[in-house]
Design a protein around this motif. Structure first.
Motif, PDB file in Angstrom:
ATOM      1  N   ALA A  25       0.833  -1.203   0.000  1.00 15.90           N
ATOM      2  CA  ALA A  25       0.000   0.000   0.000  1.00 15.90           C
ATOM      3  C   ALA A  25       0.866   1.250   0.000  1.00 15.90           C
ATOM      4  O   ALA A  25       0.443   2.317  -0.443  1.00 15.90           O
ATOM      5  CB  ALA A  25      -0.914   0.007   1.225  1.00 15.90           C
ATOM      6  N   ILE A  26       2.109   1.097   0.498  1.00 14.40           N
ATOM      7  CA  ILE A  26       3.004   2.249   0.686  1.00 14.40           C
ATOM      8  C   ILE A  26       4.366   1.917   0.087  1.00 14.40           C
ATOM      9  O   ILE A  26       4.898   0.822   0.295  1.00 14.40           O
ATOM     10  CB  ILE A  26       3.186   2.559   2.187  1.00 14.40           C
ATOM     11  N   ILE A  27       4.927   2.864  -0.648  1.00 16.58           N
ATOM     12  CA  ILE A  27       6.300   2.732  -1.123  1.00 16.58           C
ATOM     13  C   ILE A  27       7.092   3.944  -0.655  1.00 16.58           C
ATOM     14  O   ILE A  27       6.679   5.092  -0.875  1.00 16.58           O
ATOM     15  CB  ILE A  27       6.376   2.603  -2.655  1.00 16.58           C
ATOM     16  N   VAL A  28       8.210   3.683   0.006  1.00 18.03           N
ATOM     17  CA  VAL A  28       9.125   4.734   0.438  1.00 18.03           C
ATOM     18  C   VAL A  28      10.195   4.880  -0.633  1.00 18.03           C
ATOM     19  O   VAL A  28      10.949   3.944  -0.894  1.00 18.03           O
ATOM     20  CB  VAL A  28       9.759   4.400   1.800  1.00 18.03           C
ATOM     21  N   CYS A  29      10.243   6.037  -1.259  1.00 18.84           N
ATOM     22  CA  CYS A  29      11.213   6.302  -2.332  1.00 18.84           C
ATOM     23  C   CYS A  29      12.315   7.186  -1.772  1.00 18.84           C
ATOM     24  O   CYS A  29      12.097   8.375  -1.512  1.00 18.84           O
ATOM     25  CB  CYS A  29      10.526   6.992  -3.504  1.00 18.84           C
ATOM     26  N   ASP A  30      13.490   6.603  -1.553  1.00 25.69           N
ATOM     27  CA  ASP A  30      14.602   7.346  -0.954  1.00 25.69           C
ATOM     28  C   ASP A  30      15.491   7.912  -2.067  1.00 25.69           C
ATOM     29  O   ASP A  30      16.387   7.253  -2.563  1.00 25.69           O
ATOM     30  CB  ASP A  30      15.411   6.421  -0.040  1.00 25.69           C
ATOM     31  N   GLU A  31      15.210   9.139  -2.457  1.00 28.68           N
ATOM     32  CA  GLU A  31      15.940   9.829  -3.538  1.00 28.68           C
ATOM     33  C   GLU A  31      16.072   8.925  -4.769  1.00 28.68           C
ATOM     34  O   GLU A  31      17.178   8.656  -5.236  1.00 28.68           O
ATOM     35  CB  GLU A  31      17.315  10.291  -3.041  1.00 28.68           C
ATOM     36  N   PRO A  32      14.968   8.463  -5.319  1.00 28.22           N
ATOM     37  CA  PRO A  32      15.016   7.442  -6.370  1.00 28.22           C
ATOM     38  C   PRO A  32      15.535   7.931  -7.714  1.00 28.22           C
ATOM     39  O   PRO A  32      15.840   7.117  -8.585  1.00 28.22           O
ATOM     40  CB  PRO A  32      13.557   6.995  -6.483  1.00 28.22           C
ATOM     41  N   VAL A  33      15.622   9.252  -7.914  1.00 28.17           N
ATOM     42  CA  VAL A  33      16.077   9.749  -9.214  1.00 28.17           C
ATOM     43  C   VAL A  33      17.344  10.582  -9.126  1.00 28.17           C
ATOM     44  O   VAL A  33      17.814  11.097 -10.138  1.00 28.17           O
ATOM     45  CB  VAL A  33      14.958  10.577  -9.905  1.00 28.17           C
ATOM     46  N   SER A  34      17.926  10.720  -7.943  1.00 31.40           N
ATOM     47  CA  SER A  34      19.080  11.612  -7.783  1.00 31.40           C
ATOM     48  C   SER A  34      20.320  11.122  -8.519  1.00 31.40           C
ATOM     49  O   SER A  34      21.196  11.914  -8.861  1.00 31.40           O
ATOM     50  CB  SER A  34      19.401  11.793  -6.292  1.00 31.40           C
ATOM     51  N   ALA A  35      20.419   9.804  -8.781  1.00 25.81           N
ATOM     52  CA  ALA A  35      21.592   9.260  -9.462  1.00 25.81           C
ATOM     53  C   ALA A  35      21.384   9.128 -10.967  1.00 25.81           C
ATOM     54  O   ALA A  35      22.233   8.564 -11.663  1.00 25.81           O
ATOM     55  CB  ALA A  35      21.945   7.890  -8.868  1.00 25.81           C
ATOM     56  N   LEU A  36      20.266   9.663 -11.480  1.00 24.23           N
ATOM     57  CA  LEU A  36      19.920   9.483 -12.889  1.00 24.23           C
ATOM     58  C   LEU A  36      20.049  10.787 -13.664  1.00 24.23           C
ATOM     59  O   LEU A  36      19.974  11.880 -13.098  1.00 24.23           O
ATOM     60  CB  LEU A  36      18.482   8.965 -13.010  1.00 24.23           C
ATOM     61  N   ASP A  37      20.245  10.678 -14.982  1.00 29.23           N
ATOM     62  CA  ASP A  37      20.240  11.848 -15.850  1.00 29.23           C
ATOM     63  C   ASP A  37      18.867  12.509 -15.825  1.00 29.23           C
ATOM     64  O   ASP A  37      17.852  11.854 -15.547  1.00 29.23           O
ATOM     65  CB  ASP A  37      20.581  11.451 -17.284  1.00 29.23           C
ATOM     66  N   VAL A  38      18.839  13.809 -16.154  1.00 27.16           N
ATOM     67  CA  VAL A  38      17.597  14.572 -16.044  1.00 27.16           C
ATOM     68  C   VAL A  38      16.489  13.971 -16.911  1.00 27.16           C
ATOM     69  O   VAL A  38      15.342  13.850 -16.475  1.00 27.16           O
ATOM     70  CB  VAL A  38      17.841  16.045 -16.436  1.00 27.16           C
ATOM     71  N   SER A  39      16.805  13.599 -18.147  1.00 23.20           N
ATOM     72  CA  SER A  39      15.782  13.043 -19.027  1.00 23.20           C
ATOM     73  C   SER A  39      15.242  11.724 -18.493  1.00 23.20           C
ATOM     74  O   SER A  39      14.041  11.434 -18.595  1.00 23.20           O
ATOM     75  CB  SER A  39      16.344  12.835 -20.435  1.00 23.20           C
ATOM     76  N   VAL A  40      16.118  10.929 -17.873  1.00 22.62           N
ATOM     77  CA  VAL A  40      15.700   9.644 -17.306  1.00 22.62           C
ATOM     78  C   VAL A  40      14.902   9.877 -16.029  1.00 22.62           C
ATOM     79  O   VAL A  40      13.956   9.135 -15.724  1.00 22.62           O
ATOM     80  CB  VAL A  40      16.923   8.754 -17.042  1.00 22.62           C
ATOM     81  N   GLN A  41      15.255  10.921 -15.286  1.00 20.31           N
ATOM     82  CA  GLN A  41      14.492  11.262 -14.084  1.00 20.31           C
ATOM     83  C   GLN A  41      13.013  11.455 -14.426  1.00 20.31           C
ATOM     84  O   GLN A  41      12.132  10.954 -13.719  1.00 20.31           O
ATOM     85  CB  GLN A  41      15.033  12.551 -13.451  1.00 20.31           C
ATOM     86  N   ALA A  42      12.757  12.191 -15.490  1.00 17.44           N
ATOM     87  CA  ALA A  42      11.362  12.463 -15.886  1.00 17.44           C
ATOM     88  C   ALA A  42      10.630  11.172 -16.221  1.00 17.44           C
ATOM     89  O   ALA A  42       9.458  11.001 -15.858  1.00 17.44           O
ATOM     90  CB  ALA A  42      11.344  13.413 -17.078  1.00 17.44           C
ATOM     91  N   GLN A  43      11.307  10.249 -16.879  1.00 20.04           N
ATOM     92  CA  GLN A  43      10.677   8.977 -17.232  1.00 20.04           C
ATOM     93  C   GLN A  43      10.318   8.173 -15.985  1.00 20.04           C
ATOM     94  O   GLN A  43       9.222   7.610 -15.890  1.00 20.04           O
ATOM     95  CB  GLN A  43      11.619   8.166 -18.118  1.00 20.04           C
ATOM     96  N   VAL A  44      11.237   8.133 -15.033  1.00 19.47           N
ATOM     97  CA  VAL A  44      10.988   7.376 -13.797  1.00 19.47           C
ATOM     98  C   VAL A  44       9.882   8.036 -12.981  1.00 19.47           C
ATOM     99  O   VAL A  44       9.012   7.359 -12.412  1.00 19.47           O
ATOM    100  CB  VAL A  44      12.283   7.240 -12.978  1.00 19.47           C
ATOM    101  N   MET A  45       9.881   9.374 -12.925  1.00 19.79           N
ATOM    102  CA  MET A  45       8.831  10.080 -12.186  1.00 19.79           C
ATOM    103  C   MET A  45       7.457   9.816 -12.813  1.00 19.79           C
ATOM    104  O   MET A  45       6.463   9.587 -12.108  1.00 19.79           O
ATOM    105  CB  MET A  45       9.127  11.577 -12.196  1.00 19.79           C
ATOM    106  N   ASN A  46       7.396   9.844 -14.138  1.00 25.80           N
ATOM    107  CA  ASN A  46       6.127   9.565 -14.817  1.00 25.80           C
ATOM    108  C   ASN A  46       5.665   8.136 -14.555  1.00 25.80           C
ATOM    109  O   ASN A  46       4.463   7.870 -14.397  1.00 25.80           O
ATOM    110  CB  ASN A  46       6.274   9.806 -16.318  1.00 25.80           C
ATOM    111  N   LEU A  47       6.620   7.203 -14.499  1.00 28.29           N
ATOM    112  CA  LEU A  47       6.282   5.816 -14.184  1.00 28.29           C
ATOM    113  C   LEU A  47       5.696   5.710 -12.781  1.00 28.29           C
ATOM    114  O   LEU A  47       4.668   5.038 -12.570  1.00 28.29           O
ATOM    115  CB  LEU A  47       7.523   4.934 -14.312  1.00 28.29           C
ATOM    116  N   LEU A  48       6.320   6.361 -11.824  1.00 25.44           N
ATOM    117  CA  LEU A  48       5.832   6.313 -10.445  1.00 25.44           C
ATOM    118  C   LEU A  48       4.412   6.886 -10.345  1.00 25.44           C
ATOM    119  O   LEU A  48       3.559   6.336  -9.635  1.00 25.44           O
ATOM    120  CB  LEU A  48       6.783   7.082  -9.523  1.00 25.44           C
TER     121      LEU A  48
END
Length: 348
Positions: free
Chosen positions: A188-211
């Motif tokens: 029911a709950i997912i804790v995301c601990d800086e899940p995109v900080s190690a990724l390129d900006v364009s990839v960050q957007a893809q992962v955020m949209n997925l979440l």
């Protein structure tokens, strides 16, 4: 940290997670043979948060403020020094070890670094299917491979690649693998601990949209931890600002980004880069003096007072409560809370 209305207020109702005066102190010891405690690192010190179904609570702050320790406490990777964690109305501290293990199915975690959070000796299929090996009643053994393929497809990867190893995937693909693993037990709950900080900006957007897509599909609740305020604003309904183990301010995304009242929140927003050069001259920059105090020896009273331009005698004598202040409906832990225009955040 009571909930206030956010972007998904229409469907936000049931509380799925809350903490009460949550504390985690790491002892400091001296001696080789006969160690004695001489102090403690106060990583998390009296944190109260509340998360509702379908909601995203962002936690922001500088490195060392206690964000990742809070994530580990919520997911059972660390044991609280005191306080309580309540999941779906049940206080985990009252449960047996076996009961806690079952209750933890509802809280899963996506780690910060996709390069070190996946076992390099295991195939992707084994990594994603590992939760089924631990919680054997979740999926019959004969169905597990099919469920793994379903999870891989769900996060946008090729199910035919489940026999590959992590080093054969890019950083963004590895983080998708981590998300698939977190979804395996249908939490029911997912804790995301800086899940995109190690990724390129364009990839960050893809992962955020997925979440965001997965949240809508499975009615997930997120604790989203980050130091990048612009990333948090993109996904969060409410935002909590941490400093030296305490929550300084909490409110909806618009309250925090457009009407910040705590000096520390205002300083953080002032440091967010403004992409439009014509707006940079309008910015009211706040430059904090001094260093962040040690969590092993935090200041008395308000922990931010040693760097605050508003600090007065009362700030050293009394710990400010995280409560709504006159004229400002959202809670702020400051004796002199008031809005300050930081142009900036609203334009980023």
């Amino acid at each position: 940290m009571p909930a206030t209305s956010g972007r998904r207020s229409a469907k936000v109702s049931e509380i799925v997670l809350e903490t009460h005066d949550l504390v985690k102190h790491f002892p400091l010891t001296q001696g080789i043979l006969f160690k004695r405690q001489v102090g403690a690192v106060q990583a998390v010190d009296g944190v109260n948060i509340e998360l509702r179904r379908g909601e995203t609570l962002g936690i922001v702050g500088e490195s060392g403020c206690g964000k990742s320790t809070l994530a580990k406490l919520l997911t059972g990777l660390e044991t609280p020094t005191s306080g309580s964690i309540v999941v779906n109305g049940t206080d985990l501290s009252t449960l047996s070890q076996e009961q806690v293990r079952k209750a933890r199915r509802d809280i899963q975690m996506v780690m910060q670094d996709p390069y070190t959070s996946l076992n390099p000796r295991m195939t992707v299929g084994d990594i994603i299917g590992e939760p089924f090996e631990i919680h054997t009643d979740v999926a019959p053994k004969g169905d597990r491979r099919a469920k793994v393929r379903e999870l891989v497809d769900l996060v946008g990867l090729n199910p035919d690649h489940i026999n590959r190893y992590p080093h054969q995937f890019s950083g963004g693909q590895r983080q998708r693998i981590g998300i698939a693993r977190a979804l395996a037990l249908r939490p029911a709950i997912i804790v995301c601990d800086e899940p995109v900080s190690a990724l390129d900006v364009s990839v960050q957007a893809q992962v955020m949209n997925l979440l965001e897509r997965l949240q809508g599909e499975f009615d997930l609740s997120y604790i989203f931890i980050a130091h990048d305020l612009s990333v948090v604003r993109h996904i969060a309904d409410r935002v909590g600002v941490m400093y030296l183990g305490k929550v300084m301010e909490v409110g909806t995304d618009s309250e925090i980004y457009e009407h910040p009242t705590h000096p520390y929140t205002q300083a953080l927003l002032s440091a967010v880069p403004v992409p439009d050069p014509t707006l940079r001259g309008m910015r009211d920059e706040i430059v904090l003096e001094g260093d962040v105090p040690s969590p092993a020896d935090p200041p008395s009273g308000c922990r931010f007072r040693t760097r605050c331009w508003k600090a007065q005698d009362i700030c050293a004598e009394e710990v400010p409560l995280l409560i709504p202040r006159p004229g400002h409906p959202h809670p702020s832990a400051c004796h002199f809370a008031e809005e300050r225009d930081v142009v900036h955040a609203t334009e980023v």
